[in-house]
Write an enzyme that holds these catalytic residues in place. Structure first.
Site, mmCIF file in Angstrom:
data_model
loop_
_atom_site.group_PDB
_atom_site.id
_atom_site.type_symbol
_atom_site.label_atom_id
_atom_site.label_comp_id
_atom_site.label_asym_id
_atom_site.label_seq_id
_atom_site.Cartn_x
_atom_site.Cartn_y
_atom_site.Cartn_z
ATOM 1 C CG LEU A 11 -23.391 86.616 -17.597
ATOM 2 C CD1 LEU A 11 -24.573 87.290 -16.919
ATOM 3 C CD2 LEU A 11 -22.102 86.971 -16.850
ATOM 4 C CG ASP A 12 -19.753 80.116 -18.131
ATOM 5 O OD1 ASP A 12 -20.483 80.354 -19.123
ATOM 6 O OD2 ASP A 12 -18.605 79.637 -18.218
ATOM 7 C CG LEU A 206 -4.085 64.406 -25.692
ATOM 8 C CD1 LEU A 206 -2.649 63.914 -25.796
ATOM 9 C CD2 LEU A 206 -5.023 63.464 -26.439
ATOM 10 C CG ASP A 237 -12.348 78.280 -24.058
ATOM 11 O OD1 ASP A 237 -12.263 77.720 -25.157
ATOM 12 O OD2 ASP A 237 -13.421 78.421 -23.435
ATOM 13 C CB THR A 269 -7.928 77.230 -15.725
ATOM 14 O OG1 THR A 269 -7.156 78.299 -16.237
ATOM 15 C CG2 THR A 269 -9.370 77.414 -16.079
ATOM 16 N NE ARG A 272 -7.022 80.426 -9.823
ATOM 17 C CZ ARG A 272 -5.965 81.244 -9.951
ATOM 18 N NH1 ARG A 272 -5.215 81.537 -8.899
ATOM 19 N NH2 ARG A 272 -5.683 81.795 -11.104
HETATM 20 P P1 ATP Z 1 -12.840 72.293 -21.899
HETATM 21 O O1 ATP Z 1 -13.889 72.001 -22.944
HETATM 22 O O2 ATP Z 1 -13.162 71.755 -20.528
HETATM 23 O O3 ATP Z 1 -12.415 73.711 -21.857
HETATM 24 P P2 ATP Z 1 -11.118 70.800 -23.682
HETATM 25 O O4 ATP Z 1 -11.813 69.485 -23.870
HETATM 26 O O5 ATP Z 1 -11.131 71.759 -24.808
HETATM 27 O O6 ATP Z 1 -11.542 71.488 -22.316
HETATM 28 P P3 ATP Z 1 -8.890 69.453 -22.413
HETATM 29 O O7 ATP Z 1 -8.072 68.577 -23.288
HETATM 30 O O8 ATP Z 1 -9.831 68.817 -21.456
HETATM 31 O O9 ATP Z 1 -9.575 70.548 -23.349
HETATM 32 O O10 ATP Z 1 -7.919 70.377 -21.518
HETATM 33 C C1 ATP Z 1 -7.082 71.364 -22.092
HETATM 34 C C2 ATP Z 1 -5.772 71.398 -21.317
HETATM 35 O O11 ATP Z 1 -6.059 71.720 -19.949
HETATM 36 C C3 ATP Z 1 -5.024 70.076 -21.295
HETATM 37 O O12 ATP Z 1 -4.201 69.927 -22.440
HETATM 38 C C4 ATP Z 1 -4.234 70.215 -19.984
HETATM 39 O O13 ATP Z 1 -3.058 70.975 -20.201
HETATM 40 C C5 ATP Z 1 -5.183 71.019 -19.092
HETATM 41 N N1 ATP Z 1 -5.970 70.118 -18.236
HETATM 42 C C6 ATP Z 1 -7.217 69.653 -18.449
HETATM 43 N N2 ATP Z 1 -7.602 68.809 -17.448
HETATM 44 C C7 ATP Z 1 -6.561 68.770 -16.575
HETATM 45 C C8 ATP Z 1 -6.314 68.091 -15.329
HETATM 46 N N3 ATP Z 1 -7.225 67.273 -14.788
HETATM 47 N N4 ATP Z 1 -5.128 68.305 -14.719
HETATM 48 C C9 ATP Z 1 -4.191 69.132 -15.243
HETATM 49 N N5 ATP Z 1 -4.361 69.797 -16.407
HETATM 50 C C10 ATP Z 1 -5.517 69.608 -17.072
#
Ligand code: ATP
Length: 291
Positions: A11-12, A206, A237, A269, A272
């Site tokens: 749960l978050d 990224l 995820d 995601t 929201r």
């Molecule tokens: P988290 O641990 O927060 O779930 P993560 O570090 O595994 O994320 P990220 O690279 O931050 O993964 O994000 C995954 C994908 O989500 C990115 O490749 C992008 O498509 C989308 N995303 C993340 N941040 C943004 C943003 N600020 N605007 C639009 N898309 C985003």
């Protein structure tokens, strides 16, 4: 084709704060959301919302949080195989959010209680061509048991090693697809090192700069979809689940279209609040996958 996600369920609770607290400080926070979470659960719910036949196996404690997870999952299309473990607390995350940064504290007592035997039992019905999805929350022994069983069964396997632990090296040769962010890629010695260790394809995420797919044929880059950033929890995820689902539903390998579908879903995601409630619902998922 069936998808078997083995991982954690939590749960978050997300708290909005002005600044991260200094050691010894007491600060005010505002509860932004209380939601289903845990990387395994997140990925399983997103996969199931695409229409794939998906089972989540995760350990929970015999407590109120565990019952709440079971009750909330009942309204999701995922088949929940929640292994109730006596004498451990169900895992939970406290997410601290300032305007543009978050910090997450996660417990993993339940996740690390899932035994290799329980993992092998969960995969007993798997058939050749089914997909195994894993993350870093389980013990290395549990993840290894899952990957070895997947290899025996002729399954495809996908692993997001977050949260990173030492000792993943012997597992990479059993992983078909790895999803890593920049920090994880660096900590693991780089994309080339993962490919040399036997991973067929690597997806590098990224953040707002998008994602890239690296395999034997080269590299495909995919931009992120612009959105107003509200809460990035679970973006990775959601991205992983939708990329895998897009390819699986079209019976193809990961491709540029799968990355585009995943970027669109992740942008939903990010725009929201919450974790699973922020993911595209079934109708939104269908619209994204039709693009
Ligand atoms: P988290 O641990 O927060 O779930 P993560 O570090 O595994 O994320 P990220 O690279 O931050 O993964 O994000 C995954 C994908 O989500 C990115 O490749 C992008 O498509 C989308 N995303 C993340 N941040 C943004 C943003 N600020 N605007 C639009 N898309 C985003």
């Amino acid at each position: 084709m069936r998808v078997f996600v083995i991982g954690n369920a939590a749960l978050d609770e997300t708290l909005s704060i002005t600044d991260f607290p200094q050691p010894g400080a007491s600060i005010f926070g505002r509860l932004m959301s209380r939601d289903l979470g845990g990387k395994g659960l997140n990925q399983a719910v997103a996969l199931a919302r695409t229409g794939l036949d998906c089972t989540l196996t995760a350990a929970v404690g015999a407590d109120g949080r565990g019952r709440e997870i079971a009750a909330r999952l009942a309204s999701e299309p995922v088949a929940a195989d929640l292994v109730s473990i006596a004498d451990v607390g169900t895992d939970f995350s406290t997410i601290l959010m300032t305007g543009d940064e978050n910090a997450i504290i996660t417990t993993r007592e339940a996740a690390t209680s899932l035994t290799p035997d329980q993992v092998r039992r969960a995969l007993a019905p798997a058939q050749p061509g089914d997909l195994l999805v894993l993350q870093g929350n389980l013990t290395l022994a549990a993840n290894q048991a899952a990957l070895e069983m997947a290899q025996t069964r002729g399954m495809q396997s996908a692993l997001n090693p977050s949260p990173l632990q030492d000792g993943f090296a012997p597992l990479w040769g059993l992983v078909h697809t790895a999803f890593v962010n920049e920090g994880e890629a660096e900590a693991l010695g780089g994309i080339a090192a993962l490919r040399e260790a036997g991973v067929e394809r690597v997806v590098l995420t990224l953040g707002d700069a998008g994602a890239a797919l690296i395999d034997a044929t080269g590299r495909i880059d995919a931009p992120a979809h612009p959105c107003d950033v509200v809460d990035t929890t679970g973006a990775g995820d959601c991205f992983m689940a939708v990329a895998l689902a897009s390819a699986a539903l079209r019976r193809t390998a990961l491709d540029a279209r799968a990355l585009d579908h995943a970027s669109r879903a992740a942008a939903h995601t990010v725009g929201r609040p919450g974790t699973v409630t922020a993911f595209p619902d079934r109708a939104e998922m269908a619209a994204i996958l039709a693009m």
